[in-house]
Design an enzyme around this catalytic site. Sequence first.
Site, PDB file in Angstrom:
ATOM      1  CB  CYS A 139      -2.217  -1.403  10.776  1.00 11.20           C
ATOM      2  SG  CYS A 139      -3.264  -0.045  11.316  1.00 11.20           S
TER       3      CYS A 139
ATOM      4  CD  GLU B  33      -6.312   0.439   5.610  1.00 11.69           C
ATOM      5  OE1 GLU B  33      -5.653   1.511   5.611  1.00 11.69           O
ATOM      6  OE2 GLU B  33      -5.778  -0.678   5.656  1.00 11.69           O
TER       7      GLU B  33
HETATM    8  N1  THU Z   1      -0.684   2.010   5.882  1.00  7.35           N
HETATM    9  C1  THU Z   1      -1.985   2.209   5.495  1.00  7.35           C
HETATM   10  O1  THU Z   1      -2.368   3.322   5.128  1.00  7.35           O
HETATM   11  N2  THU Z   1      -2.830   1.145   5.521  1.00  7.35           N
HETATM   12  C2  THU Z   1      -2.444  -0.136   5.771  1.00  7.35           C
HETATM   13  O2  THU Z   1      -3.271  -1.033   5.716  1.00  7.35           O
HETATM   14  C3  THU Z   1      -1.041  -0.441   6.101  1.00  7.35           C
HETATM   15  C4  THU Z   1      -0.189   0.741   6.388  1.00  7.35           C
HETATM   16  C5  THU Z   1       0.255   3.140   5.786  1.00  7.35           C
HETATM   17  C6  THU Z   1       0.670   3.796   7.053  1.00  7.35           C
HETATM   18  C7  THU Z   1       1.990   4.430   6.652  1.00  7.35           C
HETATM   19  O3  THU Z   1       1.737   5.667   6.022  1.00  7.35           O
HETATM   20  C8  THU Z   1       2.557   3.476   5.613  1.00  7.35           C
HETATM   21  O4  THU Z   1       1.448   2.697   5.169  1.00  7.35           O
HETATM   22  C9  THU Z   1       3.663   2.571   6.116  1.00  7.35           C
HETATM   23  O5  THU Z   1       3.274   1.931   7.294  1.00  7.35           O
END
Ligand code: THU
Length: 132
Positions: free
Chosen positions: A86, A55
């Site tokens: 997150c 995001e």
């Molecule tokens: N992650 C995202 O890119 N976006 C989200 O909404 C949730 C988590 C990624 C961060 C990390 O690379 C992986 O997912 C595991 O946390």
Amino acid sequence: MTKDKLIEEALKMREKAYIPYSSFPVGAALLTKSGKLYTGCNIENAAYPVTCCAERVAIFKAISDGEREFTEMAVAADMKRPVPPCGSCRQVMSEFFDSEMVIHLTNNEKMVKTVTMEELLPFSFHQSDMEK
Ligand code: THU
């Protein structure tokens, strides 16, 4: 661009994810008011906290390109429910998205949960809160 196409773009971006540590690909697609599309994937790092979510990559690409106004976003990940962004991403989204802007959260089974910015991060801290 249609909602379905935006979701397709987010799903497609999972292929670009740099995920040697989590093996958890996430893709994002962001539409500007002028109709331009910015995409992002998660980019991980050996120093884990430095990882940037899909995001924020999409938002930062758009902002660094001079864009400031957005209409719609889609986020996709491989999981049993539509991906919940997150907390850090929610705060970054709230900096640039209107409270009524819609965000389509989806997964590889194409379950879609559409929420507004206000629903995603209610009672959020904004620039205006620092006004005296
Ligand atoms: N992650 C995202 O890119 N976006 C989200 O909404 C949730 C988590 C990624 C961060 C990390 O690379 C992986 O997912 C595991 O946390």
